[in-house]
Design a protein around this motif. Structure first.
Motif, PDB file in Angstrom:
ATOM      1  N   LEU A  71     -51.386 -44.080 -17.274  1.00 19.28           N
ATOM      2  CA  LEU A  71     -52.542 -44.973 -17.128  1.00 19.28           C
ATOM      3  C   LEU A  71     -53.754 -44.182 -16.628  1.00 19.28           C
ATOM      4  CD1 LEU A  71     -50.795 -48.022 -15.433  1.00 19.28           C
ATOM      5  CD2 LEU A  71     -51.578 -47.838 -17.818  1.00 19.28           C
ATOM      6  N   PRO A  72     -54.958 -44.589 -17.002  1.00 18.86           N
ATOM      7  CA  PRO A  72     -56.160 -43.863 -16.575  1.00 18.86           C
ATOM      8  C   PRO A  72     -56.270 -43.704 -15.058  1.00 18.86           C
ATOM      9  CG  PRO A  72     -56.719 -45.440 -18.278  1.00 18.86           C
ATOM     10  CD  PRO A  72     -55.282 -45.687 -17.908  1.00 18.86           C
ATOM     11  N   GLU A  73     -55.874 -44.729 -14.322  1.00 20.52           N
ATOM     12  CA  GLU A  73     -55.976 -44.617 -12.859  1.00 20.52           C
ATOM     13  C   GLU A  73     -54.959 -43.620 -12.304  1.00 20.52           C
ATOM     14  OE1 GLU A  73     -53.867 -48.548 -13.833  1.00 20.52           O
ATOM     15  OE2 GLU A  73     -55.672 -47.529 -14.505  1.00 20.52           O
ATOM     16  N   VAL A  74     -53.817 -43.495 -12.955  1.00 28.50           N
ATOM     17  CA  VAL A  74     -52.822 -42.501 -12.548  1.00 28.50           C
ATOM     18  C   VAL A  74     -53.344 -41.106 -12.877  1.00 28.50           C
ATOM     19  CG1 VAL A  74     -50.476 -41.631 -12.952  1.00 28.50           C
ATOM     20  CG2 VAL A  74     -50.897 -44.094 -12.785  1.00 28.50           C
ATOM     21  N   ARG A  75     -53.931 -40.954 -14.064  1.00 26.62           N
ATOM     22  CA  ARG A  75     -54.515 -39.668 -14.456  1.00 26.62           C
ATOM     23  C   ARG A  75     -55.605 -39.247 -13.464  1.00 26.62           C
ATOM     24  NH1 ARG A  75     -55.480 -40.817 -19.162  1.00 26.62           N
ATOM     25  NH2 ARG A  75     -53.610 -39.861 -20.039  1.00 26.62           N
ATOM     26  N   ALA A  76     -56.451 -40.198 -13.080  1.00 23.50           N
ATOM     27  CA  ALA A  76     -57.520 -39.884 -12.126  1.00 23.50           C
ATOM     28  C   ALA A  76     -56.937 -39.425 -10.793  1.00 23.50           C
ATOM     29  CB  ALA A  76     -58.424 -41.101 -11.926  1.00 23.50           C
ATOM     30  N   LEU A  77     -55.893 -40.090 -10.342  1.00 23.79           N
ATOM     31  CA  LEU A  77     -55.260 -39.711  -9.086  1.00 23.79           C
ATOM     32  C   LEU A  77     -54.612 -38.329  -9.184  1.00 23.79           C
ATOM     33  CD1 LEU A  77     -54.425 -40.387  -6.197  1.00 23.79           C
ATOM     34  CD2 LEU A  77     -52.405 -41.512  -7.147  1.00 23.79           C
ATOM     35  N   LEU A  78     -53.879 -38.095 -10.272  1.00 22.38           N
ATOM     36  CA  LEU A  78     -53.254 -36.778 -10.460  1.00 22.38           C
ATOM     37  C   LEU A  78     -54.314 -35.682 -10.553  1.00 22.38           C
ATOM     38  CD1 LEU A  78     -50.465 -37.711 -13.033  1.00 22.38           C
ATOM     39  CD2 LEU A  78     -50.146 -37.122 -10.621  1.00 22.38           C
ATOM     40  N   SER A  79     -55.416 -35.966 -11.226  1.00 20.50           N
ATOM     41  CA  SER A  79     -56.516 -35.005 -11.329  1.00 20.50           C
ATOM     42  C   SER A  79     -57.070 -34.672  -9.951  1.00 20.50           C
ATOM     43  CB  SER A  79     -57.636 -35.557 -12.216  1.00 20.50           C
ATOM     44  OG  SER A  79     -57.174 -35.809 -13.509  1.00 20.50           O
ATOM     45  N   HIS A  80     -57.244 -35.702  -9.163  1.00 18.25           N
ATOM     46  CA  HIS A  80     -57.777 -35.518  -7.808  1.00 18.25           C
ATOM     47  C   HIS A  80     -56.816 -34.671  -6.957  1.00 18.25           C
ATOM     48  CE1 HIS A  80     -60.239 -36.426  -4.343  1.00 18.25           C
ATOM     49  NE2 HIS A  80     -59.161 -36.797  -3.692  1.00 18.25           N
ATOM     50  N   VAL A  81     -55.529 -34.937  -7.071  1.00 17.17           N
ATOM     51  CA  VAL A  81     -54.524 -34.184  -6.308  1.00 17.17           C
ATOM     52  C   VAL A  81     -54.525 -32.719  -6.739  1.00 17.17           C
ATOM     53  CG1 VAL A  81     -52.046 -33.902  -5.863  1.00 17.17           C
ATOM     54  CG2 VAL A  81     -53.081 -36.173  -5.800  1.00 17.17           C
ATOM     55  N   LEU A  82     -54.543 -32.467  -8.050  1.00 14.36           N
ATOM     56  CA  LEU A  82     -54.555 -31.087  -8.530  1.00 14.36           C
ATOM     57  C   LEU A  82     -55.807 -30.364  -8.067  1.00 14.36           C
ATOM     58  CD1 LEU A  82     -53.290 -28.814 -10.178  1.00 14.36           C
ATOM     59  CD2 LEU A  82     -54.409 -29.762 -12.210  1.00 14.36           C
ATOM     60  N   GLU A  83     -56.927 -31.032  -8.190  1.00 11.47           N
ATOM     61  CA  GLU A  83     -58.184 -30.430  -7.727  1.00 11.47           C
ATOM     62  C   GLU A  83     -58.105 -30.136  -6.232  1.00 11.47           C
ATOM     63  OE1 GLU A  83     -62.908 -31.363  -8.110  1.00 11.47           O
ATOM     64  OE2 GLU A  83     -61.590 -32.981  -7.480  1.00 11.47           O
ATOM     65  N   PHE A  84     -57.598 -31.064  -5.442  1.00  6.37           N
ATOM     66  CA  PHE A  84     -57.471 -30.868  -4.002  1.00  6.37           C
ATOM     67  C   PHE A  84     -56.673 -29.604  -3.684  1.00  6.37           C
ATOM     68  CE2 PHE A  84     -54.804 -31.293  -0.225  1.00  6.37           C
ATOM     69  CZ  PHE A  84     -55.769 -31.431   0.761  1.00  6.37           C
ATOM     70  N   TRP A  85     -55.506 -29.441  -4.344  1.00  8.06           N
ATOM     71  CA  TRP A  85     -54.670 -28.286  -4.046  1.00  8.06           C
ATOM     72  C   TRP A  85     -55.321 -26.986  -4.485  1.00  8.06           C
ATOM     73  CZ3 TRP A  85     -51.956 -28.849  -0.177  1.00  8.06           C
ATOM     74  CH2 TRP A  85     -51.186 -29.982   0.052  1.00  8.06           C
ATOM     75  N   PHE A  86     -56.116 -27.012  -5.560  1.00  6.93           N
ATOM     76  CA  PHE A  86     -56.851 -25.796  -5.937  1.00  6.93           C
ATOM     77  C   PHE A  86     -57.906 -25.467  -4.885  1.00  6.93           C
ATOM     78  CE2 PHE A  86     -54.916 -25.822 -10.106  1.00  6.93           C
ATOM     79  CZ  PHE A  86     -54.890 -24.471 -10.418  1.00  6.93           C
ATOM     80  N   PHE A  87     -58.589 -26.477  -4.378  1.00  8.95           N
ATOM     81  CA  PHE A  87     -59.580 -26.233  -3.324  1.00  8.95           C
ATOM     82  C   PHE A  87     -58.915 -25.701  -2.061  1.00  8.95           C
ATOM     83  CE2 PHE A  87     -62.552 -28.511  -5.947  1.00  8.95           C
ATOM     84  CZ  PHE A  87     -63.783 -27.967  -5.592  1.00  8.95           C
ATOM     85  N   GLU A  88     -57.754 -26.218  -1.727  1.00 10.02           N
ATOM     86  CA  GLU A  88     -57.028 -25.731  -0.553  1.00 10.02           C
ATOM     87  C   GLU A  88     -56.553 -24.299  -0.756  1.00 10.02           C
ATOM     88  OE1 GLU A  88     -56.160 -27.085   2.615  1.00 10.02           O
ATOM     89  OE2 GLU A  88     -57.882 -28.300   2.005  1.00 10.02           O
ATOM     90  N   ARG A  89     -56.062 -24.000  -1.938  1.00  9.18           N
ATOM     91  CA  ARG A  89     -55.509 -22.677  -2.226  1.00  9.18           C
ATOM     92  C   ARG A  89     -56.600 -21.601  -2.279  1.00  9.18           C
ATOM     93  NH1 ARG A  89     -50.885 -20.729  -5.049  1.00  9.18           N
ATOM     94  NH2 ARG A  89     -51.123 -18.487  -5.159  1.00  9.18           N
ATOM     95  N   PHE A  90     -57.738 -21.943  -2.877  1.00 10.44           N
ATOM     96  CA  PHE A  90     -58.813 -20.968  -3.075  1.00 10.44           C
ATOM     97  C   PHE A  90     -60.025 -21.339  -2.229  1.00 10.44           C
ATOM     98  CE2 PHE A  90     -56.295 -20.808  -7.023  1.00 10.44           C
ATOM     99  CZ  PHE A  90     -55.958 -19.464  -7.013  1.00 10.44           C
ATOM    100  N   ARG A  91     -59.836 -21.355  -0.935  1.00 15.70           N
ATOM    101  CA  ARG A  91     -60.900 -21.758  -0.008  1.00 15.70           C
ATOM    102  C   ARG A  91     -62.115 -20.845  -0.058  1.00 15.70           C
ATOM    103  NH1 ARG A  91     -58.157 -24.107   5.478  1.00 15.70           N
ATOM    104  NH2 ARG A  91     -56.953 -25.728   4.432  1.00 15.70           N
TER     105      ARG A  91
END
Length: 120
Positions: A71-91
């Motif tokens: 579902l689009p809302e699930v995709r948006a959430l997964l996108s946000h989570v992936l983006e978050f972990w990239f920001f955390e990893r590459f500070r």
């Protein structure tokens, strides 16, 4: 360690299994073999130790989430989570550098999928 119902009860602070169950031991290495699974892809920044490898796989990981049959809302959430972990990893990188790594031209917050998920 035992994998039976009693071991589960002890490890979970008293929760009890009801009915049939099947124990399955997952390992980090086992999860790494499932990059096409969007629910695993979002945790790639935690699972892939080598920065260069993670950077090389970033666009494919992003596509995995964007093209997942969810579902689009699930995709948006997964996108946000992936983006978050990239920001955390590459500070040490800027937002633009991380979005470029993911092959994003538009910041995630400005995409329709993200906005639908946030507003929905």
């Amino acid at each position: 360690m035992s994998t039976g119902a009693e071991a589960f009860r002890v490890l979970t602070g008293g929760h009890q299994l009801v009915g049939e169950y099947r124990f399955c031991a997952l390992t980090i290495k086992g999860l790494e073999r499932e990059p096409e699974n969007p629910y695993v892809a979002v945790f790639a920044p935690l699972l892939i130790e080598d920065d260069a490898e993670l950077q090389a796989r970033a666009p494919a990981l992003w596509r995995t989430v964007q093209e997942a049959p969810v579902l689009p809302e699930v995709r948006a959430l997964l996108s946000h989570v992936l983006e978050f972990w990239f920001f955390e990893r590459f500070r040490g990188l800027t937002a633009g550098e991380i979005w470029a790594m993911l092959n994003l031209v538009t910041p995630i917050q400005e995409t329709r999928a993200y906005q639908r998920g946030r507003l929905g």
